[in-house]
Design a protein around this motif. Structure first.
Motif, PDB file in Angstrom:
ATOM      1  N   THR A 191      34.732  32.774  26.646  1.00 11.29           N
ATOM      2  CA  THR A 191      34.770  34.224  26.467  1.00 11.29           C
ATOM      3  C   THR A 191      34.975  34.556  24.987  1.00 11.29           C
ATOM      4  O   THR A 191      35.381  33.712  24.184  1.00 11.29           O
ATOM      5  CB  THR A 191      35.890  34.878  27.285  1.00 11.29           C
ATOM      6  OG1 THR A 191      37.154  34.302  26.906  1.00 11.29           O
ATOM      7  CG2 THR A 191      35.672  34.660  28.773  1.00 11.29           C
ATOM      8  N   ILE A 192      34.694  35.789  24.639  1.00 12.68           N
ATOM      9  CA  ILE A 192      34.824  36.268  23.266  1.00 12.68           C
ATOM     10  C   ILE A 192      36.239  36.786  23.055  1.00 12.68           C
ATOM     11  O   ILE A 192      36.662  37.736  23.711  1.00 12.68           O
ATOM     12  CB  ILE A 192      33.806  37.384  22.977  1.00 12.68           C
ATOM     13  CG1 ILE A 192      32.379  36.879  23.217  1.00 12.68           C
ATOM     14  CG2 ILE A 192      33.973  37.913  21.558  1.00 12.68           C
ATOM     15  CD1 ILE A 192      31.321  37.973  23.153  1.00 12.68           C
ATOM     16  N   GLY A 193      36.981  36.166  22.158  1.00  6.55           N
ATOM     17  CA  GLY A 193      38.326  36.618  21.852  1.00  6.55           C
ATOM     18  C   GLY A 193      38.309  37.683  20.775  1.00  6.55           C
ATOM     19  O   GLY A 193      37.442  37.692  19.897  1.00  6.55           O
ATOM     20  N   GLU A 194      39.295  38.585  20.813  1.00  8.54           N
ATOM     21  CA  GLU A 194      39.395  39.609  19.779  1.00  8.54           C
ATOM     22  C   GLU A 194      39.648  38.936  18.424  1.00  8.54           C
ATOM     23  O   GLU A 194      40.500  38.063  18.301  1.00  8.54           O
ATOM     24  CB  GLU A 194      40.514  40.594  20.090  1.00  8.54           C
ATOM     25  CG  GLU A 194      40.582  41.749  19.099  1.00  8.54           C
ATOM     26  CD  GLU A 194      41.585  42.826  19.492  1.00  8.54           C
ATOM     27  OE1 GLU A 194      41.842  43.713  18.658  1.00  8.54           O
ATOM     28  OE2 GLU A 194      42.102  42.771  20.626  1.00  8.54           O
ATOM     29  N   GLY A 195      38.871  39.344  17.420  1.00  6.56           N
ATOM     30  CA  GLY A 195      39.004  38.767  16.090  1.00  6.56           C
ATOM     31  C   GLY A 195      38.147  37.547  15.839  1.00  6.56           C
ATOM     32  O   GLY A 195      38.155  37.001  14.727  1.00  6.56           O
ATOM     33  N   LEU A 196      37.392  37.098  16.844  1.00  7.02           N
ATOM     34  CA  LEU A 196      36.554  35.915  16.690  1.00  7.02           C
ATOM     35  C   LEU A 196      35.419  36.193  15.691  1.00  7.02           C
ATOM     36  O   LEU A 196      34.764  37.223  15.769  1.00  7.02           O
ATOM     37  CB  LEU A 196      35.967  35.506  18.039  1.00  7.02           C
ATOM     38  CG  LEU A 196      35.152  34.199  18.060  1.00  7.02           C
ATOM     39  CD1 LEU A 196      36.051  33.005  17.766  1.00  7.02           C
ATOM     40  CD2 LEU A 196      34.466  34.025  19.415  1.00  7.02           C
ATOM     41  N   VAL A 197      35.213  35.252  14.780  1.00  6.61           N
ATOM     42  CA  VAL A 197      34.171  35.375  13.755  1.00  6.61           C
ATOM     43  C   VAL A 197      33.076  34.357  14.066  1.00  6.61           C
ATOM     44  O   VAL A 197      33.357  33.169  14.233  1.00  6.61           O
ATOM     45  CB  VAL A 197      34.742  35.116  12.349  1.00  6.61           C
ATOM     46  CG1 VAL A 197      33.657  35.340  11.289  1.00  6.61           C
ATOM     47  CG2 VAL A 197      35.946  36.004  12.079  1.00  6.61           C
ATOM     48  N   PHE A 198      31.830  34.825  14.141  1.00  5.88           N
ATOM     49  CA  PHE A 198      30.729  33.920  14.465  1.00  5.88           C
ATOM     50  C   PHE A 198      29.408  34.539  14.039  1.00  5.88           C
ATOM     51  O   PHE A 198      29.350  35.707  13.637  1.00  5.88           O
ATOM     52  CB  PHE A 198      30.715  33.580  15.961  1.00  5.88           C
ATOM     53  CG  PHE A 198      30.624  34.771  16.876  1.00  5.88           C
ATOM     54  CD1 PHE A 198      29.419  35.156  17.429  1.00  5.88           C
ATOM     55  CD2 PHE A 198      31.763  35.506  17.207  1.00  5.88           C
ATOM     56  CE1 PHE A 198      29.332  36.239  18.286  1.00  5.88           C
ATOM     57  CE2 PHE A 198      31.689  36.601  18.065  1.00  5.88           C
ATOM     58  CZ  PHE A 198      30.467  36.970  18.599  1.00  5.88           C
TER      59      PHE A 198
END
Length: 249
Positions: A191-198
């Motif tokens: 899942t996409i976490g808050e603050g994830l950079v990609f």
């Protein structure tokens, strides 16, 4: 990388602007008759003027400041003596490091005159990327990005290169989460976490779905030799939606 402070976000915005402006300037400088090395020299000078370092050169010893691929090649092309010609499809990938933070962006440019098919492919390459970006929100499945991109591709009669993927970025050029498919992968439960950079960087193609590495150990070319384009942004997932870090403005 997962952002934990406003200072980290600003540092990523700074390097993101640098690579975006470099890509923009290289695209504007692109013209028939110039060599890919001459184009790369422009990119290197712009990065160095900002105190930034080429990420592929720093991380992998890549023989150039930027990756420049002239069709049918689509990625990791080595700058050299090849002269760009009218009608060429050129991919430029710019990634760099500044103060321990990395930004990564890329785009494909069609050198006029080109066919309506190639014009449409370039336009739809951008649309495919944004189909993935619109799926980004904290708590959403990572594979929603690929689902959005693949849905767009199928609807419009395109294929996707399936052995090139998006990736985490921030404190290094490639980091977790790795292997972010730009096609729908039901087996991916992340899942996409808050603050994830990609990054989000689909490779949209006209029939090809695989690339092969050439003998130089870097350059990637579609197996069937058809045209393909790539567009790429670095972004961060926030509670208010995706924030694009690689914008020139």
């Amino acid at each position: 990388m997962t952002i934990t402070s406003d200072d980290e976000l600003e540092a990523l915005r700074k390097i993101g602007r640098i690579v975006a402006r470099t890509l923009e300037a290289m695209g504007q400088a692109l013209e028939p008759g110039m060599t890919t090395k001459e184009l790369d020299d422009i990119g290197r000078a712009l990065l160095e003027a900002e105190g930034a370092r080429s990420a592929p050169e720093l991380a992998y010893g890549f023989p150039g400041a930027t990756c420049i691929s002239v069709g049918p090649d689509v990625a990791h092309g080595i700058p050299g003596d090849r002269r760009i010609a009218a009608g060429d499809l050129v991919n430029i990938d710019v990634s760099a490091e500044l103060d321990g933070f990395y930004g990564d962006t890329g785009a494909s440019f069609a050198v006029p005159p080109v066919s309506k098919t190639i014009e449409r492919l370039c336009r739809d390459g951008r649309r495919a990327m944004w189909s993935g970006i619109r799926a980004v929100r904290p708590g959403a499945p990572l594979n929603a990005i690929g689902k959005g991109v693949e849905g767009f591709a199928r609807k419009n009669g395109y294929t996707l290169i399936r052995n090139l993927a998006s990736h985490g970025v921030g404190r290094s050029l490639h980091e977790e989460p790795e292997g972010l498919a730009t096609w729908y992968d039901p087996a991916d439960r992340r899942t996409i976490g808050e603050g994830l950079v990609f990054t989000i960087e689909p490779f949209l193609a006209l029939g090809d779905d695989w690339v092969d590495e050439l003998d130089d150990g870097w350059t990637l070319r579609p197996s069937r030799g058809g045209p393909a384009v790539q567009y790429e942004h670095t972004l961060v997932a926030t509670k208010n939606g995706p924030v694009i870090l690689t914008l020139a403005a």
